[in-house]
Enzyme design. Structure first.
Site: not given
Ligand code: PMP
Length: 316
Positions: A159
């Site tokens: 991230k």
């Molecule tokens: N894909 C991307 C590109 C994201 O930014 C997110 C948000 N964090 C997700 C998927 C979903 O991840 P999560 O369920 O851990 O929030």
């Protein structure tokens, strides 16, 4: 300011919101070399609880390792405690928690060698990301003209702040075109994920989602996969083409911010009934029960903000 709170946790200390500042010459601001998390706290019968906090802190550490700035100056336990402490001092209940790891010194030679890194954490009161109506009616999406990153170009498991320029381009295009969210294809033309969510489809009672390579491994995705399997659904992680979305009975997206939201329309084609379908509705309810501490099977995913007080009360 919608994001305002009384305090921010920065570089190991809780400080007033207005004092949480970084210098203009912070290389992370110029090159996108920061990593972050998006976490949420929910109200439960035993007070506010953070959903999958340990997993999020681990992903923060992993993102830093992927960027090559491993060796955070705080242990995962310290960051975990810092998140809970910050919610308490800000007297927040349902809130969003945003840790960010940044390069405090160095990084101007476009490398992550010999840099000093540090961490800040903010919390802000949560308001619905995609709107109340989205839960029942779903949202409208288009396939972005911008493909998702190739994993060997931008490292999709991290991230990383700079990665999100890709999401910003796609989401801006989507909103300007009158849609609510963008679906992104991978560099080979298969469905990847959305700008801040993972994607699922339902066909003939089977639930499909895209494979882990090339996407961010979302915890909402993992929660939905786990809950759906536990409910007896057949669940498959496999390559999905754009036209498979068009002929699906249901398509929905998952993410910490969005939670579980149906796509009612994709590229001007109605999906299923054009509203939240039955499988998505069932999983929305199941997810809501899990995050609000209403399903004992998944209590381990919740960390209570006032857990010490709860323990103390138990002792007397
Ligand atoms: N894909 C991307 C590109 C994201 O930014 C997110 C948000 N964090 C997700 C998927 C979903 O991840 P999560 O369920 O851990 O929030």
């Amino acid at each position: 300011m919608a994001f305002e709170s009384d305090f921010i946790w920065m570089e190991g200390k809780i400080i007033p919101f207005k004092d949480a500042k970084l210098h203009f010459l912070t290389s992370s601001l110029h090159y996108g070399t920061a990593v972050f998390e998006g976490i949420r706290s929910y109200q439960t019968e035993s007070g506010p609880a953070v959903f999958r906090l340990k997993d999020h802190i681990k992903r923060l550490e992993d993102s830093a390792a992927i960027l090559g700035v491993a060796g955070l100056p705080y242990s995962n336990d310290e960051l975990y405690d810092a998140c809970l402490e910050l919610i308490r001092v800000n007297k927040m209940e349902e809130c969003y928690i945003r840790p960010l790891v940044y390069i405090k010194e160095g990084g101007w030679n476009l490398s992550t060698t010999n840099v000093t890194i540090d961490v800040g954490i903010a919390v802000w009161k949560w308001t619905n990301y995609l709107g109340e109506k989205a839960l029942l009616n779903g949202i409208r999406a288009n396939v972005a003209t911008y493909p998702r990153h190739h994993p060997n170009i931008m490292m999709t498991k991290g991230k990383i702040a700079g990665n999100y320029v890709n999401s910003v381009l796609a989401k801006s295009e989507s909103l300007r075109g009158g849609f609510d969210e963008a679906i992104m294809l991978d560099p080979y033309g298969n469905v990847s994920e959305c700008t801040g969510e993972n994607i699922f489809l339902v066909r003939k009672g089977v639930i499909y989602t895209t494979p882990k390579n090339g996407i961010l491994e979302g915890f909402t995705r993992d929660t939905i996969l786990t809950v759906a399997r536990d409910k007896g659904y057949e669940v498959k992680e496999e390559v999905i083409s754009r036209d498979q979305l068009y002929i699906a009975d249901e398509v929905f997206v998952t993410g910490t911010a969005a939670e579980v939201i149906a796509l009612s329309e994709i590229d001007y084609r109605k999906i299923g009934t054009g509203k939240t379908g039955p499988v998505c509705a069932e999983l929305q309810q199941a997810y809501s029960d899990v995050i609000h501490g209403k399903n004992p099977k998944y209590y381990d995913w919740l960390d209570y903000v006032y857990q010490d007080e709860m323990e103390a009360n138990k002792a007397v």
